[in-house]
Design a protein around this motif. Sequence first.
Motif, short mmCIF file in Angstrom:
data_model
loop_
_atom_site.label_atom_id
_atom_site.label_comp_id
_atom_site.label_asym_id
_atom_site.label_seq_id
_atom_site.Cartn_x
_atom_site.Cartn_y
_atom_site.Cartn_z
N PHE A 265 35.42 8.54 -62.91
CA PHE A 265 34.57 9.41 -61.82
C PHE A 265 35.44 9.61 -60.81
CE2 PHE A 265 32.86 9.18 -57.40
CZ PHE A 265 31.46 9.59 -57.96
N LYS A 266 36.81 9.85 -60.60
CA LYS A 266 37.65 10.82 -59.64
C LYS A 266 37.68 11.92 -60.06
CE LYS A 266 41.62 9.15 -58.57
NZ LYS A 266 42.65 8.54 -58.21
N ARG A 267 38.21 12.18 -61.71
CA ARG A 267 37.86 13.36 -62.05
C ARG A 267 36.62 14.31 -62.28
NH1 ARG A 267 36.82 14.29 -67.02
NH2 ARG A 267 36.62 11.85 -67.43
N MET A 268 35.81 13.18 -62.43
CA MET A 268 34.58 14.67 -62.94
C MET A 268 34.09 14.22 -61.50
SD MET A 268 32.11 12.16 -65.70
CE MET A 268 32.96 10.92 -65.21
N PHE A 269 33.94 13.93 -60.01
CA PHE A 269 34.14 13.98 -58.91
C PHE A 269 35.13 15.48 -58.62
CE2 PHE A 269 33.99 13.65 -54.37
CZ PHE A 269 33.12 13.64 -53.90
N ALA A 270 35.59 15.27 -58.05
CA ALA A 270 36.66 16.34 -58.28
C ALA A 270 36.65 17.47 -59.07
CB ALA A 270 38.27 16.37 -58.64
N GLN A 271 35.66 17.46 -60.18
CA GLN A 271 35.75 18.84 -61.05
C GLN A 271 34.36 18.97 -60.19
OE1 GLN A 271 35.09 17.94 -64.93
NE2 GLN A 271 36.08 20.56 -65.69
N ARG A 272 33.50 18.71 -59.86
CA ARG A 272 32.20 18.44 -59.11
C ARG A 272 32.44 19.42 -58.38
NH1 ARG A 272 26.23 15.54 -58.71
NH2 ARG A 272 25.78 17.19 -58.10
N TYR A 273 33.10 18.90 -57.18
CA TYR A 273 33.32 19.42 -55.53
C TYR A 273 34.70 19.92 -55.41
CZ TYR A 273 28.79 17.19 -55.04
OH TYR A 273 27.89 17.00 -54.86
N LYS A 274 35.64 20.90 -56.23
CA LYS A 274 36.84 21.81 -56.58
C LYS A 274 36.56 21.91 -54.60
CE LYS A 274 36.01 23.40 -61.28
NZ LYS A 274 36.76 23.91 -61.86
N HIS A 275 36.14 22.23 -53.91
CA HIS A 275 36.79 23.06 -52.98
C HIS A 275 36.37 22.40 -52.18
CE1 HIS A 275 36.99 26.10 -49.33
NE2 HIS A 275 35.77 25.85 -49.04
N GLN A 276 35.67 21.77 -52.02
CA GLN A 276 35.91 19.77 -50.75
C GLN A 276 37.18 19.05 -51.15
OE1 GLN A 276 33.18 21.16 -52.83
NE2 GLN A 276 31.65 21.75 -50.62
N THR A 277 37.11 18.80 -52.10
CA THR A 277 38.55 17.54 -52.07
C THR A 277 39.62 18.34 -52.96
OG1 THR A 277 38.11 18.03 -54.42
CG2 THR A 277 36.38 16.45 -53.22
N ARG A 278 39.93 20.08 -52.13
CA ARG A 278 41.64 20.65 -53.26
C ARG A 278 42.62 20.15 -52.52
NH1 ARG A 278 40.48 26.91 -52.37
NH2 ARG A 278 39.87 27.02 -49.95
N SER A 279 42.05 19.73 -50.77
CA SER A 279 43.62 19.53 -50.19
C SER A 279 43.40 17.90 -49.65
CB SER A 279 43.02 19.70 -48.61
OG SER A 279 41.75 19.67 -48.24
#
Length: 319
Positions: free
Chosen positions: A219-233
């Motif tokens: 889930f973490k991998r897929m969520f970070a891929q979908r919301y790249k901008h929000q989770t990149r930091s």
Amino acid sequence: ILDAGHSLNKAVRQDGKEVVFPHALVELSEAIYKQSIARKTGEQEAQDLLCITIDHVKRYFAIGDLAYAMGNVHKYSGADRYKRDYYAVFALAAILRLYPTTTNIDVALFASHPPLHVDYTDELIACIAGRWLVEWGGRSYTIHIGNVAVYDEPTGGLFNVVLNKAGTKYQNPELNTNNVLVIDIGGRTTDYIVVNEGAILYTLAHTEDTGIMDVINDFKRMFAQRYKHQTRSMNSIPTARLVEAIRTGSFRGGGKLWEAQEEAVQARTRLINSILQSYKDIFGGAMRYDAILLTGGGSAFLCDHLWDVLEHDNIILAA
């Protein structure tokens, strides 16, 4: 009582006080440890830092959420788990959380292991028994672990449901007279045992190398891929928020809810399919059992999705 799973460490003392913290550990250099102590920002972070004397040498550890934040978390399996610089660290951290105001602690420990680790119980006992010197939260502690007994994780879940808190009488006697399949969903494994009229049939024990941490990581991998901008930091995402998102289909962050239903379904599917395959192909499906008992940390938030696929009218979730 200590249940040191692959995702969470849970411990409870006789009066019912319970502690839970993530199963994550990073060994630190003395310099990094002292820097971390100096800049600790709150009580929780202070609880996640320990100095333990092991074989006359001081060793420094970050555990729990702080270990995840630091990165490079190591998780061991098999006999490698039962070392004085790994399993014992979690045991000592649990004891300190249960008895924070007592600097000289004398305790007996009832510790868990997966069913297939029955050959490693001597190593488990040896790695935690004895006298320990620990620095934690700005105080020095002496901990003596004298008596160590062990139990396998599915059996612990069974006893939790069948016996009362004192362990003196049956609170669900029907489970002791029927044919019961116990499914224990842990962090890295899912374990199965069959109980027939109170007798545990260890010859039928089975373990699959997939558990709730696989769901969380997917889930973490897929969520970070979908919301790249929000989770990149974000260096890390709190495990509790990931678990909530997998259960509800919405991730809570930044003051709002982020839609994640598709990611949650996909992340759950692999583990649910694995459980269903073992349930049908190895254990024969619903008709062979009077009850299905779900135990372990993963059962609590997968249970809603397991009710339908297991097709059984007497499914019990261990508290």
